[in-house]
Motif scaffolding. Structure first.
Motif, PDB file in Angstrom:
ATOM      1  N   PRO A  45       0.802  -1.230   0.000  1.00 46.43           N
ATOM      2  CA  PRO A  45       0.000   0.000   0.000  1.00 46.43           C
ATOM      3  C   PRO A  45       0.833   1.276   0.000  1.00 46.43           C
ATOM      4  O   PRO A  45       0.296   2.357  -0.253  1.00 46.43           O
ATOM      5  CB  PRO A  45      -0.821  -0.120   1.293  1.00 46.43           C
ATOM      6  CG  PRO A  45      -0.848  -1.577   1.597  1.00 46.43           C
ATOM      7  CD  PRO A  45       0.480  -2.103   1.135  1.00 46.43           C
ATOM      8  N   ALA A  46       2.146   1.163   0.265  1.00 50.60           N
ATOM      9  CA  ALA A  46       3.012   2.340   0.257  1.00 50.60           C
ATOM     10  C   ALA A  46       3.457   2.716  -1.147  1.00 50.60           C
ATOM     11  O   ALA A  46       4.073   3.766  -1.337  1.00 50.60           O
ATOM     12  CB  ALA A  46       4.242   2.103   1.132  1.00 50.60           C
ATOM     13  N   TRP A  47       3.175   1.882  -2.134  1.00 59.03           N
ATOM     14  CA  TRP A  47       3.490   2.238  -3.510  1.00 59.03           C
ATOM     15  C   TRP A  47       2.430   3.206  -4.024  1.00 59.03           C
ATOM     16  O   TRP A  47       1.227   2.977  -3.863  1.00 59.03           O
ATOM     17  CB  TRP A  47       3.540   0.992  -4.380  1.00 59.03           C
ATOM     18  CG  TRP A  47       4.682   0.072  -4.051  1.00 59.03           C
ATOM     19  CD1 TRP A  47       5.756   0.338  -3.262  1.00 59.03           C
ATOM     20  CD2 TRP A  47       4.844  -1.283  -4.499  1.00 59.03           C
ATOM     21  NE1 TRP A  47       6.595  -0.751  -3.185  1.00 59.03           N
ATOM     22  CE2 TRP A  47       6.063  -1.758  -3.934  1.00 59.03           C
ATOM     23  CE3 TRP A  47       4.088  -2.142  -5.300  1.00 59.03           C
ATOM     24  CZ2 TRP A  47       6.538  -3.048  -4.172  1.00 59.03           C
ATOM     25  CZ3 TRP A  47       4.566  -3.425  -5.535  1.00 59.03           C
ATOM     26  CH2 TRP A  47       5.777  -3.875  -4.984  1.00 59.03           C
ATOM     27  N   THR A  48       2.868   4.267  -4.628  1.00 62.72           N
ATOM     28  CA  THR A  48       1.954   5.322  -5.060  1.00 62.72           C
ATOM     29  C   THR A  48       2.115   5.579  -6.551  1.00 62.72           C
ATOM     30  O   THR A  48       3.083   5.145  -7.181  1.00 62.72           O
ATOM     31  CB  THR A  48       2.210   6.627  -4.289  1.00 62.72           C
ATOM     32  OG1 THR A  48       3.517   7.136  -4.616  1.00 62.72           O
ATOM     33  CG2 THR A  48       2.118   6.394  -2.785  1.00 62.72           C
ATOM     34  N   ILE A  49       1.150   6.301  -7.101  1.00 66.12           N
ATOM     35  CA  ILE A  49       1.174   6.652  -8.516  1.00 66.12           C
ATOM     36  C   ILE A  49       1.417   8.153  -8.648  1.00 66.12           C
ATOM     37  O   ILE A  49       1.068   8.940  -7.753  1.00 66.12           O
ATOM     38  CB  ILE A  49      -0.140   6.231  -9.204  1.00 66.12           C
ATOM     39  CG1 ILE A  49       0.010   6.225 -10.735  1.00 66.12           C
ATOM     40  CG2 ILE A  49      -1.307   7.100  -8.763  1.00 66.12           C
ATOM     41  CD1 ILE A  49      -1.058   5.429 -11.452  1.00 66.12           C
ATOM     42  N   ALA A  50       2.021   8.554  -9.751  1.00 67.41           N
ATOM     43  CA  ALA A  50       2.428   9.946  -9.931  1.00 67.41           C
ATOM     44  C   ALA A  50       1.265  10.922  -9.842  1.00 67.41           C
ATOM     45  O   ALA A  50       1.458  12.097  -9.524  1.00 67.41           O
ATOM     46  CB  ALA A  50       3.135  10.105 -11.282  1.00 67.41           C
ATOM     47  N   PHE A  51       0.036  10.463 -10.109  1.00 67.10           N
ATOM     48  CA  PHE A  51      -1.109  11.360 -10.123  1.00 67.10           C
ATOM     49  C   PHE A  51      -1.588  11.751  -8.728  1.00 67.10           C
ATOM     50  O   PHE A  51      -2.418  12.646  -8.597  1.00 67.10           O
ATOM     51  CB  PHE A  51      -2.264  10.713 -10.892  1.00 67.10           C
ATOM     52  CG  PHE A  51      -1.874  10.251 -12.273  1.00 67.10           C
ATOM     53  CD1 PHE A  51      -1.267  11.111 -13.165  1.00 67.10           C
ATOM     54  CD2 PHE A  51      -2.095   8.941 -12.665  1.00 67.10           C
ATOM     55  CE1 PHE A  51      -0.897  10.685 -14.433  1.00 67.10           C
ATOM     56  CE2 PHE A  51      -1.736   8.506 -13.926  1.00 67.10           C
ATOM     57  CZ  PHE A  51      -1.128   9.376 -14.814  1.00 67.10           C
ATOM     58  N   ASP A  52      -1.099  11.075  -7.681  1.00 67.84           N
ATOM     59  CA  ASP A  52      -1.500  11.445  -6.323  1.00 67.84           C
ATOM     60  C   ASP A  52      -1.030  12.865  -6.011  1.00 67.84           C
ATOM     61  O   ASP A  52       0.144  13.201  -6.212  1.00 67.84           O
ATOM     62  CB  ASP A  52      -0.876  10.486  -5.299  1.00 67.84           C
ATOM     63  CG  ASP A  52      -1.504   9.105  -5.309  1.00 67.84           C
ATOM     64  OD1 ASP A  52      -2.638   8.975  -5.797  1.00 67.84           O
ATOM     65  OD2 ASP A  52      -0.850   8.161  -4.829  1.00 67.84           O
ATOM     66  N   HIS A  53      -1.916  13.692  -5.483  1.00 71.32           N
ATOM     67  CA  HIS A  53      -1.539  15.049  -5.101  1.00 71.32           C
ATOM     68  C   HIS A  53      -0.658  15.041  -3.853  1.00 71.32           C
ATOM     69  O   HIS A  53       0.260  15.844  -3.730  1.00 71.32           O
ATOM     70  CB  HIS A  53      -2.786  15.898  -4.842  1.00 71.32           C
ATOM     71  CG  HIS A  53      -3.582  16.188  -6.072  1.00 71.32           C
ATOM     72  ND1 HIS A  53      -4.541  17.179  -6.125  1.00 71.32           N
ATOM     73  CD2 HIS A  53      -3.580  15.626  -7.304  1.00 71.32           C
ATOM     74  CE1 HIS A  53      -5.093  17.209  -7.327  1.00 71.32           C
ATOM     75  NE2 HIS A  53      -4.530  16.267  -8.059  1.00 71.32           N
ATOM     76  N   ASP A  54      -0.955  14.153  -2.924  1.00 68.71           N
ATOM     77  CA  ASP A  54      -0.207  14.060  -1.667  1.00 68.71           C
ATOM     78  C   ASP A  54       0.051  12.580  -1.395  1.00 68.71           C
ATOM     79  O   ASP A  54      -0.743  11.907  -0.721  1.00 68.71           O
ATOM     80  CB  ASP A  54      -1.012  14.698  -0.536  1.00 68.71           C
ATOM     81  CG  ASP A  54      -0.258  14.717   0.785  1.00 68.71           C
ATOM     82  OD1 ASP A  54       0.741  13.978   0.918  1.00 68.71           O
ATOM     83  OD2 ASP A  54      -0.685  15.457   1.693  1.00 68.71           O
ATOM     84  N   PRO A  55       1.150  12.025  -1.924  1.00 73.83           N
ATOM     85  CA  PRO A  55       1.385  10.582  -1.828  1.00 73.83           C
ATOM     86  C   PRO A  55       1.404  10.043  -0.404  1.00 73.83           C
ATOM     87  O   PRO A  55       0.861   8.965  -0.146  1.00 73.83           O
ATOM     88  CB  PRO A  55       2.748  10.405  -2.515  1.00 73.83           C
ATOM     89  CG  PRO A  55       2.881  11.585  -3.422  1.00 73.83           C
ATOM     90  CD  PRO A  55       2.188  12.704  -2.722  1.00 73.83           C
TER      91      PRO A  55
END
Length: 329
Positions: free
Chosen positions: A267-277
């Motif tokens: 769940p700690a993997w994020t995508i570039a589109f997140d405003h606040d990862p």
């Protein structure tokens, strides 16, 4: 941004199709000779409520794992994808719109890309027509957040696409986009399309102003059918929705997950589109933990169509368990 080819229909931003994918005409040119079926519609039920998952698009994000963070986790991501026979060169972009009908209420949860003159997207209107729902029969639209694949389908030819529908969203989402300088400093996304994206969102919010009825975290609407849950991180006012009918329940995950492997294995993997990862990670952990513990039936906007399944705890990680299809008579 690389140039689209016939194989991948390259994209760089869910949040700003026109700005970041390139002009709609160029996108349409890419796959103009490959016209898929105009609507994929999956019927199911939530207790006494009629429900449908309508696919609005068939796209690939050509940056592949370059969209995913942190960078140091790419070897683990690559290994996971290869174990499951998934491409790392592109990531699929499913766009599943949830539609409910209960009594006199017809409810949409986000509305897809809208009409763009591109055969690879904007299928919601055809899907609604195929199940006998006209635009003026829609009574409520819930917006999770204002990225273009969620908001733009609420607009048609400069007017509300669903003229009799109340338009619900969290006030934090309105405030973010309508503020003087929306803050994208924490996002990993390409910053160049952002000014055009902000302008587009503001225009759409202006069009929908007279229909807009903001809701708060925890609000229950439509006689308790829909509960609103604040789920910040992807955007400031990102929301998830819980639908209850009798003993049946469905949790709409919206953009807490953009991939059926990557956002669950860690769940700690994020995508570039997140405003606040960082906030997105905290929110995702909270929802994953709760849904797994209670075995809640879930619906994913960006998970493989039709988007129904469960989140399963697998030791320290999670996995998405898709629900078997059951075609209704």
């Amino acid at each position: 941004m690389a140039t689209p080819d016939r194989r991948t229909f390259l994209g760089t931003s869910i949040a700003g199709l026109a700005a970041a994918f390139g002009p709609p005409a160029r996108a349409a040119e890419t796959e103009a000779s490959v016209a898929p079926p105009r609507s994929f519609v999956y019927p199911f039920r939530i207790g006494e409520v009629e429900a449908w998952s309508i696919s609005d698009a068939d796209l690939e994000l050509g940056e592949g794992l370059d969209l995913m963070w942190p960078r140091e986790a790419h070897p683990r991501m690559t290994e996971l994808m290869q174990q499951h026979g998934e491409s790392t060169a592109t990531l699929p972009l499913y766009v599943n719109v949830l539609v409910l009908r209960h009594g006199n209420e017809v409810v949409l949860f986000d509305a897809g890309f809208g009409g763009r003159g591109n055969p690879k997207l904007g299928w919601l209107a055809d899907g609604l027509a195929s199940i006998g729902i006209l635009p003026d029969q829609v009574t409520a639209g819930f917006l999770s957040h204002a990225h273009s694949d969620h908001l733009n389908g609420f607009i048609s030819d400069g007017r509300p696409a669903f003229p009799n529908a109340a338009f619900h969203l969290l006030p934090e989402e309105l405030a973010f986009w309508q503020g003087k300088d929306p803050d994208f400093s924490k996002s990993k996304r390409d910053k160049r399309p952002i000014p055009g994206m902000i302008d587009e969102v503001r225009r759409n919010f202006d069009i929908l102003r007279s229909h807009t009825q903001p809701v708060k975290d925890g609000d229950k609407l439509l006689n308790g059918l829909v509960t609103v849950h604040a789920a910040p991180g992807h955007t400031a006012g990102h929301a998830c929705f819980r639908i209850r009918s009798g003993n049946a329940e469905l949790l709409h995950l919206m953009d807490l997950a953009h991939h059926h492997l990557l956002m669950f294995a860690d769940p700690a993997w994020t995508i570039a589109f997140d405003h606040d990862p960082q906030t997105a990670v905290v929110t995702r952990r909270r929802f994953w933990s709760g849904a797994a513990e209670r075995r809640t039936r879930c619906f994913g906007f960006h998970l493989p169509w039709p988007g129904l399944g469960h989140i399963v705890s697998d030791g320290p990680v999670y996995r998405w368990q898709a629900e078997p299809w059951r075609w209704l008579a």
